[in-house]
Design a protein around this motif. Structure first.
Motif, PDB file in Angstrom:
ATOM      1  N   GLU A  99     -14.451   0.566   0.886  1.00 48.13           N
ATOM      2  CA  GLU A  99     -13.619  -0.636   0.857  1.00 48.13           C
ATOM      3  C   GLU A  99     -12.146  -0.279   1.022  1.00 48.13           C
ATOM      4  O   GLU A  99     -11.399  -0.982   1.722  1.00 48.13           O
ATOM      5  N   THR A 100     -11.707   0.807   0.395  1.00 44.93           N
ATOM      6  CA  THR A 100     -10.325   1.261   0.547  1.00 44.93           C
ATOM      7  C   THR A 100      -9.995   1.506   2.011  1.00 44.93           C
ATOM      8  O   THR A 100      -8.943   1.094   2.509  1.00 44.93           O
ATOM      9  N   HIS A 101     -10.905   2.149   2.718  1.00 44.69           N
ATOM     10  CA  HIS A 101     -10.640   2.498   4.114  1.00 44.69           C
ATOM     11  C   HIS A 101     -10.746   1.289   5.046  1.00 44.69           C
ATOM     12  O   HIS A 101      -9.994   1.188   6.026  1.00 44.69           O
ATOM     13  N   VAL A 151      -8.274   8.851   2.583  1.00 47.74           N
ATOM     14  CA  VAL A 151      -8.041   8.964   1.145  1.00 47.74           C
ATOM     15  C   VAL A 151      -9.228   9.718   0.566  1.00 47.74           C
ATOM     16  O   VAL A 151     -10.383   9.427   0.895  1.00 47.74           O
ATOM     17  N   ASP A 153     -13.732   6.086  -0.485  1.00 41.53           N
ATOM     18  CA  ASP A 153     -14.227   4.762  -0.839  1.00 41.53           C
ATOM     19  C   ASP A 153     -14.230   3.857   0.392  1.00 41.53           C
ATOM     20  O   ASP A 153     -13.181   3.673   1.039  1.00 41.53           O
ATOM     21  N   ASN A 211      -9.856  -1.661   4.107  1.00 41.25           N
ATOM     22  CA  ASN A 211      -8.583  -2.342   3.856  1.00 41.25           C
ATOM     23  C   ASN A 211      -7.430  -1.676   4.605  1.00 41.25           C
ATOM     24  O   ASN A 211      -6.531  -2.364   5.112  1.00 41.25           O
ATOM     25  N   VAL A 246       0.861  -1.182   0.000  1.00 44.42           N
ATOM     26  CA  VAL A 246       0.000   0.000   0.000  1.00 44.42           C
ATOM     27  C   VAL A 246       0.897   1.231   0.000  1.00 44.42           C
ATOM     28  O   VAL A 246       1.725   1.409   0.896  1.00 44.42           O
ATOM     29  N   SER A 300     -10.986   9.803  -1.938  1.00 45.25           N
ATOM     30  CA  SER A 300     -12.107   9.146  -2.619  1.00 45.25           C
ATOM     31  C   SER A 300     -13.223   8.807  -1.633  1.00 45.25           C
ATOM     32  O   SER A 300     -14.385   8.636  -2.031  1.00 45.25           O
TER      33      SER A 300
END
Length: 269
Positions: A150-152, A144, A148, A154, A109, A146
């Motif tokens: 799922e990104t967060h 981040v 988003d 993760n 990442v 976005s």
């Protein structure tokens, strides 16, 4: 004390903790103050450091605060002059920031470093109530931009091992964040917040992390989702916390009305 829980806390609006009549809701803010005070008392003697994700820092890549002595960012407007001179000299922790950076590297990442940024009010306002001695090192991780889910989630999963090392992970945001609704004082805003809060609490408390996270990823389909969060920067810290929770079930740790709308805080583990 073994594996620490992770928390999503409501940080309220601006420097409410030092404003006259607590921004128009002394009862609601009084309850929040008591919650934060008790929260800090549970951990002030038991933790080595704090990692915070606030709804007030967003970057194109997850960014870690590497400063040794972060200043305070008075990132609010129109408040009394005294609120721009508050002090809370908690130290940073570059060593912990580097450790976190290496956790992300191991998972491929990409991250950035920031040596200049101070603590925004999503950090210093609630934490100067919870940890008034300002003697526990604090590192901030950005969102981040976005937002988003799922990104967060993760990102949070990468952070989970820190819970075994005396690092208290906190997401600082708001379960409801529509400024028009806050300021309206209307019963419709109350109803909107109640519907979304009911869904959010039910989702957090699902005893199946995979299902819980799938529900959070699709939060925009929840009742009154966009009316509660026209922009989701104050909800995104909860996604990080849910990821860091691993398989641990969540529960509502705080519940109250604030300026007429329902707000909640959550604990996992």
């Amino acid at each position: 004390m073994g594996k620490l829980p992770v928390y999503f806390i409501p940080h309220g609006g601006g420097p409410w903790h030092v404003t006259k009549n607590a921004m128009g809701d002394p009862i609601g803010y009084g309850r929040l103050r008591e919650y934060l005070k008790n929260f800090g008392e549970q951990y002030s003697q038991k933790i080595k450091a704090i990692l915070v994700v606030s709804g007030h820092w967003e970057e194109d890549l997850p960014t870690l605060q590497f400063g040794s002595n972060p200043h305070l960012l008075y990132d609010y407007y129109g408040f009394p002059e005294s609120t721009y001179h508050l002090k809370w000299p908690a130290p940073g922790n570059p060593e912990l920031a580097e450790q976190i950076e290496n956790l992300f590297k191991a998972r491929r990442v990409k991250t950035k470093r920031d040596y200049e940024r101070g603590f925004d009010h999503g950090i210093f306002v609630p934490l100067m109530i919870a940890f008034p001695k300002a003697n526990i090192p604090v590192v901030q991780l950005s969102l981040v931009n976005s937002f988003d889910p799922e990104t967060h989630i993760n990102l949070g999963e990468v952070l989970e091992p820190l819970r075994n090392e005396g690092v208290l992970i906190i997401g600082s945001g708001m379960s409801y964040h529509n400024m028009q609704g806050f300021m309206s004082g209307s019963s419709s805003a109350t109803g909107v917040s109640m519907q979304f809060d009911g869904w959010l609490t039910q989702t957090v408390e699902i005893n199946d992390a995979k299902k819980r996270n799938a529900m959070l990823i699709n939060w925009k389909n929840a009742p009154k989702a966009r009316e509660s969060h026209p922009r989701s920067e104050h909800l995104a810290p909860l996604f990080v916390v849910a990821g860091a929770a691993g398989i641990d079930q969540g529960s509502r740790d705080y519940s109250g009305l604030l300026m007429g709308v329902k707000v909640s805080g959550y604990k996992f583990g």
